[in-house]
Write an enzyme that holds these catalytic residues in place. Structure first.
Site, PDB file in Angstrom:
ATOM      1  N   ASP A 274      62.426  62.174  23.515  1.00  0.00           N
ATOM      2  CA  ASP A 274      61.589  60.974  23.410  1.00  0.00           C
ATOM      3  C   ASP A 274      60.226  61.286  22.811  1.00  0.00           C
ATOM      4  O   ASP A 274      59.735  62.409  22.865  1.00  0.00           O
ATOM      5  CB  ASP A 274      61.399  60.343  24.792  1.00  0.00           C
ATOM      6  N   GLU A 275      59.622  60.257  22.251  1.00  0.00           N
ATOM      7  CA  GLU A 275      58.217  60.219  21.871  1.00  0.00           C
ATOM      8  C   GLU A 275      57.781  61.373  20.969  1.00  0.00           C
ATOM      9  O   GLU A 275      56.652  61.859  21.077  1.00  0.00           O
ATOM     10  CB  GLU A 275      57.337  60.160  23.131  1.00  0.00           C
TER      11      GLU A 275
END
Length: 638
Positions: free
Chosen positions: A447-448
């Protein structure tokens, strides 16, 4: 008591995100000079730093260190103030300001760090209102303390027995199951009376356990008469049935005015979803092994079966890796003079925390005995500041500092997908993890990753040219496909956050992704062929504030998630019927940026965790908010 105090207030001007005003009070008996002031705050100063009355020397994620004007002297009883604009966002809750502060005296010499008391963040010129009740008062139509509520129930209330005991002739397995659930009850409610007893006594009622029959996984049936009969086809079903009996008797003993124990009737029950999970972030705030086992007990009491253990992040690496001892020697420590800066409420004292492999084995064994699968997460390739701080060869040494920043403000925090050293590191890491965690899935985060990551890396540019890749997310997809192959070689299946699908993703067959950014993401993933666990921040992130009011603590990026919404939200949502088989279940997520105390944890996690548990188990048509509100008052606290 500290001799120094930091007050912080916020004004909405200028737009878009206003001004943070910081005031340091000198409550000591001596003038204050030649110092630096640092604080940690999720409301961050952004480049170009715009500070009036001080100089921002360093900003590392939410750690800010300021120098006062030259020759400033703060006399005893006086204060010094400065203002910060160009913030990353507008604060919305009382916990959005400084969480801790550190005064460093004689910064060029001996460097003495002094703790500073910190106030809550208050908005200027705004009326503050206390949040109202978060749940309705609660109303029972059937007086039984069961949570989650069963799929089918027909009971007649009766007298409360002294305890429940095994029927004569019970097998060793049945006796062990009795003992296990009684021990669970005792750990969760040490002040309450015993509800399960191994020895028949006057006033007890016998429970006969019958293993076998045509039951789904984890399902059970209870036939309640003078002798109670519990039927199930597996250990999980037996445990679930005993927990339900223990819950009913516990409720009837601690709140006899509201709850009863049944004299007769039936319960027929099975879980709605196979994945009934909760995640716990132990990187931002460390919870020791005893805390983790306590949390597992709470999950088991609510018949949840997945513990997603978020073991690594930018702020700390928490899992012992024999091949890389530096990960926990230095990568699990934050402090003013440590390799990792203070974050998220850290003060003068260094904070350190990690799990030895023996502790991990104990946690996994404890979970397994309760029917809970531990799914470990190492968050890669982003969220790796702690790992890169101690193993810098996992990045491109020629890449310019601060080439990119994560959404949390960490610079250059992603493992480089174009360096073979990265995959050598992961191979050794995965080899140790598969020995510690028997779960089918190994969660690799994904993620991210900041858009722009690696684009200034010479190694990455060469890889992009060789493989015909374009941009950050195609590089990430290349990385993820290699990682998926490495896991497959070790008999494991990749689980990750929904961004794993970016840039082309990985082979959807068997891959499990968690849809967190918004509910619609889960449907899109299912359309692409991925198995999905729904964990949207808008409903199931238990760090989100529970009310709009300023005085309510918590995060705000996903809006307000009330206990009512967490309970009533339906994860299936608009899932087309043909995609429903892709929805494997639901999961609460507990991110710990705001949990600087156990009190905050209990306030934000409960009762919402219990609501997610019921949403994971109970059929939609059997949910009842007012019944839930009446029963959830009995939940054990962390």
């Amino acid at each position: 008591m500290s001799s120094y105090r930091l007050e912080n207030t916020w004004s909405p001007e200028p737009a878009p995100f206003g001004t943070l005003k910081v005031t340091l009070w000198n409550l000591s008996e001596t003038p204050l000079s030649d110092f630096r002031l640092a604080y940690t705050s999720l409301t961050r100063a952004m480049k170009p730093f715009t500070v009036s009355g001080a100089e921002l020397e360093l900003r590392d994620a939410n750690y800010h260190r300021y120098a006062p004007p030259a020759d400033l002297v703060v006399a005893p009883g006086e204060s010094w103030s400065f203002e910060v604009t160009n913030l990353n966002r507008d604060p919305r809750h009382i916990t959005d300001g400084a969480k801790s502060a550190i005064l460093t005296l004689d910064p060029a010499g001996a460097k003495t760090h002094v703790e500073v008391e910190v106030s809550d963040l208050y908005p200027e010129g705004r009326e503050l209102v206390e949040p109202g009740p978060l749940l309705p008062e609660g109303k029972l139509t059937e007086p039984y303390a069961i949570l989650p509520w069963p799929a089918a129930l027909e009971l007649e209330a009766g007298e409360t027995p002294l305890a429940l005991c095994p029927a004569p002739g019970a097998s060793r397995e049945a006796l062990a199951a009795f003992s296990q659930v009684e021990a669970l009850h005792r750990r969760l409610y040490p002040e309450a009376r015993t509800v399960l007893s191994m020895v028949p006594m006057p006033g007890t009622r016998a429970v006969a356990i019958e293993m076998g029959g045509d039951f789904a996984e984890g399902a059970y049936a209870l036939e309640i008469a003078e002798v109670i009969t519990l039927k199930a086809a597996d250990d999980d079903g037996i445990r679930h049935g005993l927990i339900v009996l223990a819950q009913m008797l516990h409720g009837a003993t601690v709140d006899a005015a509201s709850f009863r124990f049944p004299a007769s009737g039936t319960i027929t029950d099975a879980p709605r979803y196979g994945w009934r999970g909760s995640h716990l972030d132990v990187s931002r705030q460390f919870w020791d092994a005893a805390d983790v086992t306590r949390f597992l007990d709470i999950l088991a009491w609510h018949r949840m079966n997945i513990f997603h253990w978020h073991l690594t992040d930018d702020e700390g690496w928490r899992m012992e890796v024999k091949a890389y001892p530096q990960l926990t020697e230095a990568g699990a420590t934050r402090g003013p003079d440590a390799l990792l800066t203070p974050q998220l409420g850290n003060g003068v004292d260094e904070v350190h925390g990690h799990y030895t492999q023996d502790q991990i084995r104990d946690v996994v064994a404890h979970a397994g005995a309760l029917g809970i699968t531990v799914v470990p997460e190492v968050d890669i390739p982003g969220h790796c500041t702690a790992a890169l701080a101690v193993i810098p060869e996992l990045a491109d040494p020629q890449e310019a500092p601060e080439s990119y920043h994560s959404v949390q403000g960490f610079a250059n925090n992603a493992l480089n997908p174009a360096r073979e050293e990265t995959y050598d590191f992961l191979a050794k890491l995965f080899d140790e993890m598969v020995e510690l965690f028997p779960a089918k899935y190994l969660h690799i985060g994904g993620d991210e990753v900041a858009d722009g990551s690696w684009l200034n890396s010479h190694y990455a540019r060469l890889l992009m040219e060789k493989e015909g890749l374009s941009g950050t997310f195609e590089l990430q997809s290349y990385f993820m496909r290699r990682v998926a192959g490495m896991l497959a070689e070790r008999g494991r299946v990749l689980a990750g956050w929904n961004e794993v699908a970016h840039g082309g993703g990985v082979d959807p067959e068997g891959t499990l992704l968690m849809a967190w950014e918004k509910p619609e993401v889960g449907i899109e993933l299912a359309k692409e062929g991925y198995d999905v666990v729904m964990t949207p921040g808008q409903a199931y992130y238990l760090d989100m504030a529970q009310a709009e009011e300023w005085l309510e603590p918590g995060a705000a990026w996903a809006g307000t998630s009330t206990p009512v919404h967490s309970y009533t939200y339906e994860a299936e949502g608009e899932f087309p019927e043909e995609l429903r088989p892709r929805l494997k279940g639901i999961q609460a997520c507990i991110w710990c940026e705001h949990f600087t105390s156990r009190a905050y944890f209990n306030r934000l996690v409960f009762p919402r965790l219990c609501g997610v548990a019921e949403a994971a188990w109970t059929p939609k048509e059997r949910k009842d908010l007012h019944r839930y509100a009446a029963i959830v008052k009995l939940h054990p606290a962390f």
